[in-house]
Structures are given as C-alpha cells and as structure tokens.
Design a protein around this motif. Structure first.
Motif, short mmCIF file in Angstrom:
data_model
loop_
_atom_site.label_atom_id
_atom_site.label_comp_id
_atom_site.label_asym_id
_atom_site.label_seq_id
_atom_site.Cartn_x
_atom_site.Cartn_y
_atom_site.Cartn_z
N THR A 273 87.52 8.56 57.94
CA THR A 273 87.46 7.39 57.27
C THR A 273 88.37 6.54 58.28
OG1 THR A 273 89.60 7.93 56.08
CG2 THR A 273 87.54 7.95 54.73
N ALA A 274 88.83 7.32 59.37
CA ALA A 274 89.80 6.43 60.29
C ALA A 274 89.66 7.25 61.67
CB ALA A 274 91.12 6.18 59.74
N GLY A 275 90.16 6.45 62.61
CA GLY A 275 90.17 7.13 63.96
C GLY A 275 91.17 8.01 64.16
N MET A 276 92.42 7.77 63.36
CA MET A 276 93.51 8.70 63.51
C MET A 276 93.22 10.20 63.09
SD MET A 276 95.14 9.23 60.42
CE MET A 276 96.87 9.26 60.53
N GLN A 277 92.29 10.12 62.10
CA GLN A 277 91.99 11.50 61.56
C GLN A 277 91.89 12.67 62.52
OE1 GLN A 277 90.10 10.62 58.17
NE2 GLN A 277 89.26 12.49 57.62
N ILE B 116 101.74 5.46 67.43
CA ILE B 116 101.04 4.20 67.21
C ILE B 116 99.60 4.81 66.72
CG2 ILE B 116 99.69 2.44 68.32
CD1 ILE B 116 102.74 2.11 68.21
N ASP B 117 99.00 4.24 65.67
CA ASP B 117 97.82 4.36 65.08
C ASP B 117 97.21 3.04 64.99
OD1 ASP B 117 95.50 4.65 63.46
OD2 ASP B 117 96.72 5.14 61.81
N THR B 118 95.98 2.48 65.82
CA THR B 118 95.56 1.18 65.36
C THR B 118 93.89 1.38 65.18
OG1 THR B 118 94.29 0.40 67.52
CG2 THR B 118 96.87 0.49 67.46
N GLY B 119 93.44 0.69 64.21
CA GLY B 119 92.03 0.58 64.18
C GLY B 119 91.35 -0.79 63.92
N MET B 120 90.30 -0.85 64.71
CA MET B 120 89.56 -2.31 64.66
C MET B 120 88.12 -1.98 64.35
SD MET B 120 89.58 -5.43 67.34
CE MET B 120 89.56 -4.39 68.71
N VAL C 229 82.90 6.90 57.79
CA VAL C 229 82.20 6.50 56.33
C VAL C 229 83.37 6.28 55.30
CG1 VAL C 229 80.70 7.66 54.76
CG2 VAL C 229 80.11 8.21 57.23
N ARG C 230 83.05 5.26 54.70
CA ARG C 230 83.95 4.76 53.64
C ARG C 230 82.99 4.46 52.57
NH1 ARG C 230 89.39 1.55 55.69
NH2 ARG C 230 90.05 2.98 57.10
N THR C 231 82.86 5.36 51.59
CA THR C 231 81.80 4.93 50.13
C THR C 231 82.67 4.55 48.82
OG1 THR C 231 81.67 7.24 49.88
CG2 THR C 231 79.95 6.43 51.30
N GLU D 23 82.10 1.96 62.95
CA GLU D 23 82.66 2.55 64.02
C GLU D 23 84.08 1.85 64.33
OE1 GLU D 23 80.51 3.16 68.05
OE2 GLU D 23 79.11 2.27 66.71
N MET D 24 85.12 2.60 64.18
CA MET D 24 86.61 2.19 64.49
C MET D 24 87.11 2.28 65.80
SD MET D 24 89.79 3.04 61.99
CE MET D 24 89.52 2.43 60.56
N LEU D 25 87.28 1.16 66.54
CA LEU D 25 87.83 1.30 67.74
C LEU D 25 89.57 1.50 67.77
CD1 LEU D 25 86.25 -1.87 69.24
CD2 LEU D 25 85.41 0.29 69.67
N PHE E 22 101.69 -1.88 54.84
CA PHE E 22 102.08 -0.35 54.92
C PHE E 22 100.76 0.58 55.17
CE2 PHE E 22 104.58 3.29 54.10
CZ PHE E 22 105.67 3.10 55.04
N TRP E 23 100.89 1.29 55.61
CA TRP E 23 99.74 2.35 55.69
C TRP E 23 100.25 3.95 55.74
CZ3 TRP E 23 96.90 6.28 57.93
CH2 TRP E 23 95.53 6.38 57.70
N GLY E 24 99.27 4.50 54.99
CA GLY E 24 99.59 6.08 54.63
C GLY E 24 100.81 6.44 53.74
N TRP F 50 91.99 -6.42 63.20
CA TRP F 50 92.93 -5.20 63.71
C TRP F 50 94.03 -4.71 63.02
CZ3 TRP F 50 93.19 -5.13 69.82
CH2 TRP F 50 93.31 -3.76 70.24
N ASN F 51 94.17 -3.55 62.83
CA ASN F 51 95.23 -3.03 61.92
C ASN F 51 96.34 -2.13 62.98
OD1 ASN F 51 96.95 -2.04 59.90
ND2 ASN F 51 95.68 -0.66 58.95
N ILE F 52 97.25 -2.35 62.92
CA ILE F 52 98.01 -1.70 64.11
C ILE F 52 99.42 -1.08 63.13
CG2 ILE F 52 99.61 -2.03 65.93
CD1 ILE F 52 97.82 -4.52 66.58
N VAL F 53 98.97 0.32 63.15
CA VAL F 53 100.31 1.11 62.30
C VAL F 53 101.26 1.79 63.08
CG1 VAL F 53 100.44 3.03 60.53
CG2 VAL F 53 98.06 2.01 60.94
N PHE F 54 102.49 1.47 62.65
CA PHE F 54 103.58 2.02 63.50
C PHE F 54 104.17 3.43 62.32
CE2 PHE F 54 103.90 -2.63 64.17
CZ PHE F 54 103.58 -2.46 65.57
#
Ligand code: SER
Length: 380
Positions: free
Chosen positions: A40-44, A204-208, A68-70, A86-88, A157-159, A181-185
C-alpha cells in the motif's frame, strides 16, 4: 508532460541528489510482512531498514512503487479514488532529515514541475508528541509567504502500519486543492503498550501519487482524464471499468489469481464489479478484453512493468464463470424467489445485487444478512 516523463523526472531528480533508484516491488508484500494484504506504500519494501537491517542500497533511495488500496473499493467511480496507483517516494534510513526532505520536495514541486503550492500542513502536537516546530521553521525559511496549516493526529501523523513500529509527524503539500505529497518523519517507535519512544535512527518516508501529480500537471479535473487512462477510457468509457481492469492486470502480473480467499477474493470482486458495470452500460465482454490490451500496451508501462501473458485468459475465464452464475441466479429471482438467494446460493454481495436487481429492498436484505450471520455463527 506525459506520465512517463513525470515518473522519470522524479527518479532522476533524486538520483542526482544521491539516491539509489530501487525498482518497484510486487503488489504482493513480502511473506514475512503480515500487516497488509497488498503493498500500500512505497516504504513497505524498505520497512526493515528503518529499524534493524542495514539497507543494501545505502541510506538514501527513491522509487515508483506499484500500490493497491482496496479499502475504498465502493468509492471508486467518484473519479478520485483508485484501487491501483503508483507512489513516487524518496526515503532515508538514518541519512538526511527534515531540512533536506522539505527542501527537496519544495524544489521538485515548484521548480522541476513548475506547480504552485496552495498550502502545506504540519503536526500541531498533542499530549504524547510535540508540535513539529522544526518543520514550520524550515518551511518559513524556504518561503516566508507560504500558508502553513496545523492539524492533529488524524491528518498529520503516520503509522505505525501494524500495532507497533516506526511512526511520526508528517508535513503535506497541497496543490490545486488536493493533497499531493505526504512527507513522513519517522522519529518515534510506538511500542506494543502504545507508548512513543524516540527512535535511535530517524527516517524519511515520502509518498506522492503519480496519478494525482499527473492530473495536476495535465490540468485535468479527474485522474481518468490524464494520459494514464486516456486509452482505457476511450474503450470503456467508465472509470470503474478502467480502474478495476487496470488493478486486476497488475495483480495478475504479480501472480494473484481469482479465488474465494484473501488477495484472490479481492481480485474476484474487482472483476465482478467491472463485469456488472459493463453489463449495466451494455458494454460487451469483448470490450473488457480490449481494455486489458490497452493497459498492457500503455506507453507509461512499456519496458517498466512486465505483465502475464495469459492475463486475458484468466480474466475471461473468471468473467464467463461469473456470467453463468449470475444468469442462473437472476432466473431464480425472476421466478419470484427472494433476491437474498443471490447471496446464500451464489455468494453475491449486496453491492452487486443492487446493480442487477434495482428494486431490491435493502433494509430487508440487511436484516436477512444479520439473521444469516447470527445463524451461521451460532452453528459453529
Ligand atoms: N507511507 C506514507 C504514505 O503511505 C508516505 O509514503 O502516505
């Protein structure tokens, strides 16, 4: 700017700034990661590098990840929600921190993409985690005129993805009214007792979303008007069909097959929904086949993603089987049987029954469902 160019520009931008480009991992997560059914995310694929393992790519990486997010499957069709995207993202495991991450994002959006930022958001703080003043100061130093909005845990806040794990405040960039763009610290570790500890190594974990960014750049109202959907929409003329078939093609490419459990069931639901909509719009099954062709041949995916040779066969087999089941079930309903039998005998959920039996009494159906659940759980 075409989507493939946007993707390349993103990856090149970060490559030039010392990031190793890592190919997308499968939409099926690693077998040791039981936190989600799909990626569900690039960081996975990088999760272990935020904690214990040393990253074989070094501390800074970037990718364009198939996701994939269903969970919002019912919302697809409202032109905003996609089941595949697609998550950049750019990531750092103990490498650079907030100042660099924010500066990169600002530079990429405003200079490289030429977009203007409506506003950014930061975490306002609560009883457990401090307000992210550091990010406010960084944004102000970059652009004193920028509007900075503050939000709580729900929004900024993420995660962690599971019960415990790395997590932290986010800063989000809004363009044309949408979050782009979501930028997670990642600066905390939430332990099993729910307590936040400072991580030894920050991340750092970002997703766009590529689709959303493309929509902003191509000045479209919906993602379905971008080049990523142009050819499929021309054939199907339905966002539900274009979305569901595209997701199915990507799932099959990563080895998912229609079935009654887990990932296979999600694929089955997507294909059934695609077929039901085609039926409603009087679109031939052959057209769904043509949509598959358009996904597989899409210039944005050429040379980047491999698809299964038997994709059309898998989809058509599944749809033919479903067609038969549905027709038999509908005959029974016509012969004055209760539409609820479509659920009990044919396993069709209400969302599909509603499409084929438009006058179904939903309240009655839901009550029957409730009864059915009680009965089946008491017989266990
Ligand atoms: N993991 C965060 C997200 O999914 C940022 O990539 O939004």
């Amino acid at each position: 700017m075409k989507s493939e160019e946007i993707r390349s520009k993103f990856l090149e931008f970060f490559q030039k700034r010392g990031h190793v480009i890592v190919p997308s991992s499968s939409v099926v997560p690693d077998k040791n990661d039981l936190s989600v059914l799909f990626t569900t995310a690039g960081m996975q694929q990088f999760k272990p590098f935020y904690l214990r393992e040393k990253s074989p790519y070094g501390s800074n990486v970037a990718s364009s990840q198939k996701c994939v997010r269903t969970s919002d499957i019912e919302e697809v069709g409202d032109e905003r929600h996609l089941t595949f995207f697609e998550m950049l993202g750019n990531f750092s495991f103990g490498g650079y921190w907030k100042k660099e991450a924010i500066s990169y994002a600002h530079e990429f959006i405003t200079k490289e993409m030429g977009l203007s930022i409506d506003y950014v958001t930061i975490f306002e703080g609560d009883s457990e985690v401090f307000e992210d003043k550091e990010s406010v100061n960084i944004w102000k130093a970059i652009d004193p005129n920028l509007t900075i909005k503050k939000f709580g845990r729900e929004d900024n806040f993420w995660g962690p993805t599971g019960e415990s794990g790395p997590c932290g405040p986010t800063t989000e960039i809004y363009v044309n009214g949408i979050e782009i763009w979501n930028i997670v610290f990642n600066e905390y570790f939430k332990n099993v007792e729910g307590k936040f500890e400072k991580l030894k190594q920050t991340g750092i974990d970002t997703g766009m979303g590529l689709e959303r960014l493309t929509m902003a750049l191509q000045k479209k109202e919906t993602v379905f008007e971008t080049d990523l959907f142009k050819s499929t929409m021309q054939v199907a003329n339905s966002s539900i069909i274009a979305d569901h078939i595209r997701t199915s093609v990507f799932m099959i490419a990563d080895g998912v097959l229609p079935s009654n459990t887990d990932r296979g069931y999600v694929l089955r639901r997507l294909l059934r929904r695609a077929y039901i909509h085609a039926r409603k719009l009087k679109i031939e099954t052959e057209t769904l086949n043509a949509v598959i062709g358009k996904v597989v041949e899409h210039p944005s995916y050429k040379g980047l993603y491999a698809f299964a040779e038997n994709t059309k066969e898998i989809v058509m087999n599944e749809i033919e089987k479903f067609k038969k089941t549905l027709e038999t079930g509908l005959k029974q309903v016509k012969a004055d049987r209760d539409p609820f039998t479509l659920f009990t005998s044919f396993g069709l959920p209400l969302e599909i029954i509603k499409e084929v039996v438009p006058n179904v009494d939903e309240d009655k159906f839901k009550k029957q469902m409730e009864e059915h659940r009680k009965l089946s759980s008491s017989s266990l």
